[in-house]
Design a protein around this motif. Structure first.
Motif, short mmCIF file in Angstrom:
data_model
loop_
_atom_site.label_atom_id
_atom_site.label_comp_id
_atom_site.label_asym_id
_atom_site.label_seq_id
_atom_site.Cartn_x
_atom_site.Cartn_y
_atom_site.Cartn_z
N UNK A 34 0.83 -1.21 0.00
CA UNK A 34 0.00 0.00 0.00
C UNK A 34 0.86 1.26 0.00
N UNK A 124 13.46 -1.07 14.04
CA UNK A 124 12.39 -0.49 13.22
C UNK A 124 11.81 -1.55 12.27
N UNK A 130 5.83 -6.53 13.52
CA UNK A 130 4.82 -6.68 14.58
C UNK A 130 3.55 -5.89 14.25
N UNK A 131 3.67 -4.87 13.39
CA UNK A 131 2.48 -4.12 12.99
C UNK A 131 1.75 -4.79 11.82
N UNK A 132 2.27 -5.93 11.39
CA UNK A 132 1.65 -6.64 10.27
C UNK A 132 2.00 -6.03 8.92
N UNK A 133 3.11 -5.26 8.88
CA UNK A 133 3.54 -4.63 7.62
C UNK A 133 4.74 -5.42 7.09
N UNK B 90 -0.94 -10.99 14.45
CA UNK B 90 -0.40 -9.63 14.45
C UNK B 90 -1.46 -8.58 14.18
N UNK B 95 2.91 -4.17 19.80
CA UNK B 95 4.16 -4.40 20.53
C UNK B 95 4.81 -3.05 20.79
N UNK B 102 10.60 3.68 16.69
CA UNK B 102 9.83 4.60 15.83
C UNK B 102 10.57 4.76 14.51
N UNK B 103 9.84 4.92 13.43
CA UNK B 103 10.50 5.10 12.14
C UNK B 103 11.00 6.54 12.05
N UNK B 106 9.81 9.23 9.49
CA UNK B 106 8.41 9.64 9.48
C UNK B 106 8.14 10.59 10.65
N UNK B 114 0.83 4.92 10.56
CA UNK B 114 1.44 3.84 9.75
C UNK B 114 0.72 2.49 9.85
N UNK B 115 0.48 1.95 11.05
CA UNK B 115 -0.17 0.63 11.09
C UNK B 115 -1.59 0.65 10.54
N UNK B 117 -2.66 2.76 8.06
CA UNK B 117 -2.58 2.93 6.60
C UNK B 117 -2.11 1.66 5.91
N UNK B 118 -1.16 0.97 6.55
CA UNK B 118 -0.51 -0.15 5.87
C UNK B 118 -1.16 -1.50 6.16
N UNK B 119 -1.79 -1.63 7.31
CA UNK B 119 -2.26 -2.96 7.69
C UNK B 119 -3.77 -3.05 7.90
N UNK B 120 -4.51 -1.97 7.59
CA UNK B 120 -5.97 -2.04 7.70
C UNK B 120 -6.59 -1.44 6.43
N UNK B 121 -7.88 -1.60 6.30
CA UNK B 121 -8.57 -1.03 5.13
C UNK B 121 -9.47 0.13 5.57
N UNK B 124 -9.75 6.97 4.97
CA UNK B 124 -8.81 8.02 5.39
C UNK B 124 -9.35 8.85 6.55
N UNK B 163 1.21 4.75 19.02
CA UNK B 163 1.23 3.87 17.85
C UNK B 163 0.77 2.45 18.22
#
Lengths: 258, 274
Positions: A34, A124, A130-133, B90, B95, B102-103, B106, B114-115, B117-121, B124, B163
């Motif tokens: 994504x 990182x 762990x975030x499923x990414x 997951x 965690x 942290x990234x 960003x 991030x989690x 946007x990237x791991x759910x549908x 916005x 987060x």
């Protein structure tokens, strides 16, 4: 001694296999990743836009030296009219893809290895998991795809500026006629030469950026070094192996296409 | 009732983890009760963080099992693939890393989003709402455009917490959430975990060295010692058990006072500084 040789060979084959799997997974993970466009744009900027000055400077000086050397050498045989084709074919078929790749490895490849190594050390990459990414889709895929865009463009820039450097050297600083230089290049350069240049740029891009990503991503697996030293060792290794890889792949591709 | 509903949400059975020849987790059997806060305590270097990473599937274990709702997780999963069971886990788990993780490329807002946007549908607008809420709850709404490197350690910890909670997980694994914080912030973080746990009803596993805070805010405690769970029970049971290793932890403030008094009187340093 035979045992050590055998072990080294096995290690090299194993690492090559690991790199191949890493590269395939990196490209494959782009499917379904994504918001890839935003990360791809950032990678194109870091690998490409930020490297434009070094590509232009090295390309210009390569063309200048090539023009100078070729003029004096060809002049001895009364063949200075062939200077344009010599400069153009040398640049397009060999020097532009190889030197542009080496410059990009030195600037962008080393930076991305260090960045991924630090991301690995500071957990990182584990956090993404762990975030499923998928860390491959998030970190590796945009960099690999960017390499396929950036390397051909940077190689073209290098060749173009090199040709201008050759013209400056031979036609402005030395007495060769400019129209002879450009007309002879136009006659000599064929589509196959440009194709060879493009193939090399694509292969060097995928190979070197995959090597750099692989080394940074697996910085924690380095034996004999941890923490900052592992990042440093991974970066050095990525640059050295990428440089060797470029030259070895150059020979292989040339021998296949020539 | 189904097996899934009655089983502990997360459990380990005879878990083993080695690094080379060093056995960090020798035989860890542990149950994390659903909807409760479990604190894992133990000396430094006993493998508490390793245990948490094995629970999350960040580190592969070398023996035993990790069970989620009574079913083996990851490599031990019999049906479907291990990767699928881990991915499903997951989606329901967060965690919080000891070093925050942290990234750094960003901003605070992007890290929290991030989690989602990237791991759910999620749409916005919903993502924006949830991120705003999470940043507001952690008093970070004015720092949304700052990068982690521009924040203090305490702010980074709160950002990592935001987060971890923004996905509204069913289980949250906290790896030393108060490491490096002053006592006031430490109390605030434990209060925040307890408050968030009551509000969202998640199950929490907290690895910590802060015994008084853990006793005050957690429902269960487990003491990890020499690669095994030495004690597991409620804070009241922890206070009552005669186990000498538990007692050494429980009575550590008094022991410190005794050691200091003895040092002032000219005694040698205590032998166990590990």
């Amino acid at each position: 001694m035979l045992s050590a040789l055998g072990q080294s060979s096995l290690r090299i084959v194993s690492e090559a296999g690991d790199l191949a799997r890493f590269t395939v997974r990196g490209f494959y993970s782009a499917v379904g990743s994504r918001r890839l466009g935003r990360r791809l744009a950032r990678s194109v900027y870091e690998q490409g836009v930020r490297c434009v000055p070094v590509i232009l400077i090295v390309g210009l000086f390569t063309g200048l030296v090539l023009g100078l050397q070729a003029y004096h050498t060809l002049n001895r045989f009364g063949s200075s009219a062939l200077l344009g084709p010599l400069v153009a074919l040398t640049l397009i078929r060999e020097l532009a893809p190889v030197l542009a790749a080496l410059m990009l490895v030195g600037q962008a490849g080393s930076a991305l290895t260090a960045e991924l190594g630090i991301q690995r050390n500071s957990e990182q990459i584990d956090a993404l998991e762990t975030m499923g990414i998928d860390p491959f889709g998030f970190l590796v895929a945009p960099r690999l795809l960017a390499a396929l865009i950036v390397f051909p463009i940077m190689t073209a820039f290098f060749a173009l500026v090199g040709l201008i450097g050759g013209w400056l050297s031979a036609c402005i600083l030395l007495p060769l006629a400019g129209n002879v230089y450009w007309a002879s290049i136009d006659n000599a350069v064929k589509g196959a030469d440009v194709s060879e240049c493009l193939v090399k740029a694509l292969v060097f891009g995928a190979l070197t950026i995959a090597l750099c990503c692989h080394n940074g991503f697996n910085a924690h697996r380095r034996t004999g070094a941890t923490g900052a030293r592992a990042v440093s060792a991974s970066t050095t290794r990525a640059v050295v192996f990428s440089s060797i890889g470029v030259l070895a792949a150059d020979y292989l591709i040339t021998s296949l296409l020539v | 009732m189904s097996e899934t509903a009655t089983a502990p949400l997360l459990a380990t059975r005879s878990l083993v983890k080695r690094f080379g020849s060093q056995v960090v987790l020798a035989d860890v059997t542990l149950e994390v009760p659903r909807g409760r806060v479990l604190a894992i305590i133990g000396k430094s270097g006993t493998g508490k963080s390793v245990l948490l990473k094995c629970l999350a599937g960040v580190l592969p274990h070398d023996g035993g099992e990790v069970l989620f709702e009574g079913r083996p997780l990851g490599a031990n999963a019999p049906e479907a693939s291990g990767a699928e069971s881990l991915a499903a886990f997951r989606r329901r788990c967060s965690y919080l890393f000891q070093g925050n993780a942290l990234l750094d490329s960003l901003t605070a807002w992007e890290n929290v989003a991030l989690p989602l946007e990237q791991a759910t549908l999620l749409p916005k607008a919903e993502i924006r709402l949830r991120v705003s809420e999470a940043l507001h709850r952690l008093e970070l709404e004015t720092d949304a455009t700052r990068y982690p490197s521009q924040m203090s350690g305490g702010m980074q910890k709160r950002l990592a917490l935001a987060r971890a909670l923004v996905t509204r997980p069913e289980i949250v694994l906290f790896d030393e959430p108060t490491a490096g914080l002053d006592p006031l912030r430490r109390n605030a973080v434990f209060a925040l975990i307890a408050h968030a746990q009551r509000e969202f009803g998640f199950t929490a596993v907290v690895v910590t060295h802060d015994l008084p805070e853990a006793l005050a805010s957690c429902d269960h405690l487990a003491l990890l010692d020499q690669g095994r769970i030495r004690f597991s029970g409620t804070p009241a049971e922890f206070a009552a058990t005669p186990d000498p290793v538990v007692a050494s932890f429980r009575d550590s403030p008094a022991a410190l006072a005794r050691d200091i008094a003895a040092l002032r009187a000219g005694a040698a340093l205590p032998a166990d500084l590990g």
